[in-house]
Design a protein around this motif. Sequence first.
Motif, mmCIF file in Angstrom:
data_model
loop_
_atom_site.group_PDB
_atom_site.id
_atom_site.type_symbol
_atom_site.label_atom_id
_atom_site.label_comp_id
_atom_site.label_asym_id
_atom_site.label_seq_id
_atom_site.Cartn_x
_atom_site.Cartn_y
_atom_site.Cartn_z
ATOM 1 N N CYS A 10 73.050 67.396 24.139
ATOM 2 C CA CYS A 10 72.955 68.664 24.856
ATOM 3 C C CYS A 10 73.561 68.607 26.251
ATOM 4 O O CYS A 10 73.948 69.627 26.798
ATOM 5 C CB CYS A 10 71.496 69.093 24.956
ATOM 6 S SG CYS A 10 70.718 69.334 23.358
ATOM 7 N N ASP A 20 68.751 64.367 26.803
ATOM 8 C CA ASP A 20 68.993 65.493 25.902
ATOM 9 C C ASP A 20 67.678 66.091 25.412
ATOM 10 O O ASP A 20 67.546 67.313 25.292
ATOM 11 C CB ASP A 20 69.841 65.033 24.707
ATOM 12 C CG ASP A 20 71.185 64.499 25.156
ATOM 13 O OD1 ASP A 20 71.939 65.253 25.796
ATOM 14 O OD2 ASP A 20 71.468 63.325 24.872
ATOM 15 N N LYS A 34 73.530 75.324 23.553
ATOM 16 C CA LYS A 34 73.737 73.874 23.501
ATOM 17 C C LYS A 34 72.493 73.114 23.058
ATOM 18 O O LYS A 34 72.577 71.947 22.678
ATOM 19 C CB LYS A 34 74.242 73.340 24.841
ATOM 20 C CG LYS A 34 73.254 73.445 25.976
ATOM 21 C CD LYS A 34 73.871 72.928 27.259
ATOM 22 C CE LYS A 34 72.893 73.036 28.411
ATOM 23 N NZ LYS A 34 73.493 72.541 29.634
ATOM 24 N N CYS A 35 71.324 73.762 23.091
ATOM 25 C CA CYS A 35 70.083 73.121 22.660
ATOM 26 C C CYS A 35 69.594 73.626 21.306
ATOM 27 O O CYS A 35 68.677 73.059 20.733
ATOM 28 C CB CYS A 35 68.997 73.340 23.705
ATOM 29 S SG CYS A 35 69.369 72.559 25.295
#
Length: 86
Positions: A10, A20, A34-35
């Motif tokens: 991430c 992350d 992105k997560c």
Amino acid sequence: MPFGIPLGDCDGYGDTDTADQTLVLCAWGTSVPKCDLNLDGTVDGSDNTILLAEVGATAGFGNLGRNRNRFGYAGYCADMAVNADW
């Protein structure tokens, strides 16, 4: 030079680690792309499970991927016998 990003990375540093996981936990309940590792629109336990399965995975600069495919985009080849300068 090819650049690989492992699933769960991430922060974009080329590995999947506790940094992350911190990002996933901070994004819990949101839709931060992105997560949201399973792309279902919400960062939740499923995304955390995916991340935990990938902890320790690396790709990063110069790696085509983790799937053992030696040929990448535009014909890059990871076999040192074929491309000794790589």
